[in-house]
Design a protein around this motif. Structure first.
Motif, PDB file in Angstrom:
ATOM      1  N   ASN A  12      -4.928  -4.407 -15.024  1.00  0.00           N
ATOM      2  CA  ASN A  12      -3.669  -3.672 -15.089  1.00  0.00           C
ATOM      3  C   ASN A  12      -3.239  -3.235 -13.694  1.00  0.00           C
ATOM      4  OD1 ASN A  12      -1.452  -2.465 -16.241  1.00  0.00           O
ATOM      5  ND2 ASN A  12      -2.511  -0.555 -16.676  1.00  0.00           N
ATOM      6  N   GLU A  13      -4.194  -2.796 -12.882  1.00  0.00           N
ATOM      7  CA  GLU A  13      -3.874  -2.367 -11.521  1.00  0.00           C
ATOM      8  C   GLU A  13      -3.404  -3.544 -10.666  1.00  0.00           C
ATOM      9  OE1 GLU A  13      -6.186  -0.545  -7.656  1.00  0.00           O
ATOM     10  OE2 GLU A  13      -6.959  -0.127  -9.661  1.00  0.00           O
ATOM     11  N   SER A  16       0.077  -4.477 -11.694  1.00  0.00           N
ATOM     12  CA  SER A  16       1.012  -3.466 -11.221  1.00  0.00           C
ATOM     13  C   SER A  16       1.337  -3.697  -9.754  1.00  0.00           C
ATOM     14  CB  SER A  16       0.405  -2.077 -11.413  1.00  0.00           C
ATOM     15  OG  SER A  16       1.250  -1.102 -10.862  1.00  0.00           O
ATOM     16  N   LYS A  20       5.042  -4.582  -8.160  1.00  0.00           N
ATOM     17  CA  LYS A  20       5.612  -3.760  -7.091  1.00  0.00           C
ATOM     18  C   LYS A  20       5.941  -4.610  -5.863  1.00  0.00           C
ATOM     19  CE  LYS A  20       3.196   0.438  -8.396  1.00  0.00           C
ATOM     20  NZ  LYS A  20       2.087   1.352  -8.045  1.00  0.00           N
TER      21      LYS A  20
END
Length: 95
Positions: A12-13, A16, A20
Motif C-alpha cells: 500500500n505504501e 501510494s 504521488k
C-alpha cells in the motif's frame, strides 16, 4: 483448508508513492508548461516522464515509449532531470 494471504502494508505504501509521483510530476509539467525533452535515443515520438525512485516525484527521465518499456523490463538507467531545475532555468532565460 483455505489459506489467506497476509496483508502487506508495504504494498500500500509503495502504491501510494507511485500515485504521488505520477500525479505530482504530471501536474507540475502541465501547470508550469514545461516542455518534455526528447528521448536520448533520438526518437521523434513524444516522451514520457519515467521515475527511477517514486519517493522523488520531481526527478524524472524523459523517454520515448520504447525506451520507457526497456527501462522497466531491463532495468536500464537514463539521464535524470529535476523538474524544478528545468522550470528555473527556463525562467532565468527570460531575465
Amino acid at each position: 483448508m483455505i489459506e489467506y494471504h497476509q496483508y502487506d502494508a508495504s504494498l500500500n505504501e509503495r502504491f501510494s508513492n507511485y500515485q504521488k509521483a505520477h500525479t505530482g510530476a504530471g501536474v507540475f509539467i502541465k501547470r508550469w508548461r514545461i516542455a518534455r525533452l526528447a528521448c536520448e535515443c533520438g526518437s521523434a515520438k513524444p516522451s514520457d516522464a519515467h521515475h527511477h525512485d517514486y519517493s522523488r516525484p520531481y526527478v524524472v527521465a524523459f523517454l520515448c515509449p520504447r525506451c520507457h518499456k526497456d527501462a522497466h523490463n531491463k532495468g536500464l538507467r537514463y539521464r535524470l532531470y529535476d523538474l524544478r531545475d528545468l522550470l528555473f532555468s527556463d525562467l532565468l532565460a527570460f531575465v
